[in-house]
Design a protein around this motif. Sequence first.
Motif, PDB file in Angstrom:
ATOM      1  N   HIS A   1       0.826  -1.210   0.000  1.00  0.00           N
ATOM      2  CA  HIS A   1       0.000   0.000   0.000  1.00  0.00           C
ATOM      3  C   HIS A   1       0.862   1.263   0.000  1.00  0.00           C
ATOM      4  O   HIS A   1       0.623   2.202   0.759  1.00  0.00           O
TER       5      HIS A   1
ATOM      6  N   VAL B   1       0.033   3.393  -5.393  1.00  0.00           N
ATOM      7  CA  VAL B   1      -1.421   3.208  -5.389  1.00  0.00           C
ATOM      8  C   VAL B   1      -2.108   4.340  -6.143  1.00  0.00           C
ATOM      9  O   VAL B   1      -2.986   4.108  -6.990  1.00  0.00           O
TER      10      VAL B   1
ATOM     11  N   ALA C   1      -3.848   8.236  -0.766  1.00  0.00           N
ATOM     12  CA  ALA C   1      -3.839   6.850  -0.303  1.00  0.00           C
ATOM     13  C   ALA C   1      -2.978   6.794   0.939  1.00  0.00           C
ATOM     14  O   ALA C   1      -2.005   7.550   1.073  1.00  0.00           O
TER      15      ALA C   1
ATOM     16  N   SER D   1      -2.827   5.098   5.357  1.00  0.00           N
ATOM     17  CA  SER D   1      -3.391   4.324   6.463  1.00  0.00           C
ATOM     18  C   SER D   1      -3.894   5.284   7.532  1.00  0.00           C
ATOM     19  O   SER D   1      -3.230   6.278   7.857  1.00  0.00           O
TER      20      SER D   1
ATOM     21  N   ARG E   1      -6.655   0.963   5.715  1.00  0.00           N
ATOM     22  CA  ARG E   1      -5.866   1.388   4.562  1.00  0.00           C
ATOM     23  C   ARG E   1      -6.844   1.911   3.509  1.00  0.00           C
ATOM     24  O   ARG E   1      -7.683   1.158   3.019  1.00  0.00           O
TER      25      ARG E   1
ATOM     26  N   VAL F   1      -7.997   4.494   0.061  1.00  0.00           N
ATOM     27  CA  VAL F   1      -7.669   5.179  -1.189  1.00  0.00           C
ATOM     28  C   VAL F   1      -8.789   6.194  -1.411  1.00  0.00           C
ATOM     29  O   VAL F   1      -9.961   5.904  -1.158  1.00  0.00           O
TER      30      VAL F   1
ATOM     31  N   ALA G   1      -6.185  -1.131  -5.988  1.00  0.00           N
ATOM     32  CA  ALA G   1      -5.453  -1.014  -4.724  1.00  0.00           C
ATOM     33  C   ALA G   1      -5.756  -2.246  -3.878  1.00  0.00           C
ATOM     34  O   ALA G   1      -6.628  -2.240  -3.008  1.00  0.00           O
TER      35      ALA G   1
ATOM     36  N   ALA H   1      -4.443  -3.819  -1.447  1.00  0.00           N
ATOM     37  CA  ALA H   1      -4.272  -3.852   0.006  1.00  0.00           C
ATOM     38  C   ALA H   1      -5.201  -2.883   0.723  1.00  0.00           C
ATOM     39  O   ALA H   1      -5.281  -2.902   1.958  1.00  0.00           O
ATOM     40  N   ALA H   2      -5.906  -2.044  -0.010  1.00  0.00           N
ATOM     41  CA  ALA H   2      -6.800  -1.071   0.619  1.00  0.00           C
ATOM     42  C   ALA H   2      -8.023  -1.773   1.198  1.00  0.00           C
ATOM     43  O   ALA H   2      -8.537  -2.732   0.626  1.00  0.00           O
TER      44      ALA H   2
END
Length: 386
Positions: A205, A210, A230, A232, A239, A241, A299, A301-302
């Motif tokens: 991320h 991203v 983007a 955390s 996480r 975006v 994305a 991992a978002a």
Amino acid sequence: MGLSVGFKIAPGVRVRASSRGVRTSIGPRAARVHVGAGRTRISSGAGPVTVSTAIGGRRRATHPPSSGFSARTSAAGSPRGRQPTVAQLQAQARAAERAQQVADIADVERSLTMLHLTDFPQSARQVLQVLPVPDPASVESVRRELYRDATAGVSVWKRALRKQAKAWAAHQAPGETQRRHTGRVITTQLEQWHNDQRWQALQAHDPHTVIEAVDDAFADNASDSTCVDAGSDSVTGARYVTAVITYGGLDLVPEHRPDTTPGGKPTLRKRTKTDRNALYATALASTVVATAKEALAVATAATEARVLVVRPDGAGSVEPVYAGSLRRDVLAGRDWRSVDPLALVMSADNAEMVRKGSTREVVPMSMSADSAAWDIVNAWSRTYDS
């Protein structure tokens, strides 16, 4: 070759005179009727293509009918070979034009309200790929290429020079073939390394990766969409975006809606203000859901997509009309054909949309520091400033 002269006598009415007689064309190009000399025809055209169809029966035979002949009649009771009148043809043309208008408006309505049904492939299918090692070129093809280049501009009568070039090309071809193949292999390996690095950055991320990847995916969207942030969340650990959609106003929604007459024919009915505002809100929500789905597909991992929708305010600026955070776990595994997009976006975290009055018009949201749109607008502003 006969002489032909054409002229327009009224809107939608054209007359052409030739050695074969006078012929009149009535109606728009989408549904035009041609009467006069020759058989009556109706044509339909769009772009460079025109389709023409004859109306009525074949030409009457020149010989008299045999004994016992009786003219067949149509369902309406008129002789089958009788051609329709100009008034009937005009009515058919108007009906065809109206049917096309109804179909066009129905297409617009579907395109506005069904964007959330789109499926977006996960980035794993697009980015994480093993590139094939290129095959080496044949030595013979390289030899011919070297010989052709070496003899360019050399007369065919200079046989000694061409013979030397041929020997030189044969000597150089094996090494040149290997050199080119090595270069292609190194280029492929570098491209593979970049792909792997980009994929790892997406999984981690990394904000810059991203934002770039999501913004590339937004490039072909119907509405102007931009990935502006983007990262955390330090409080929730989510996480996220962040996307900003520039959406149009109420004029996106047609003033009429498809319907049918009591006889079952397609027609158009005037929409009420309430109906237009309801369809506008649903269309806006469908765009929000589609944008969130696409952002989360890229994305990987978002865990959530924060979406802000703005629209032109008529004074050269924009006004926010929706803000909310759509979580991946809420969007996953849904039967989208049964989902009400407006209900979904209004149930999102920190969702905000203001609808006012008896017609439920979508109006601008407030921009106080505690509003849902405040952080997204700030992130958008930072992106444009940078």
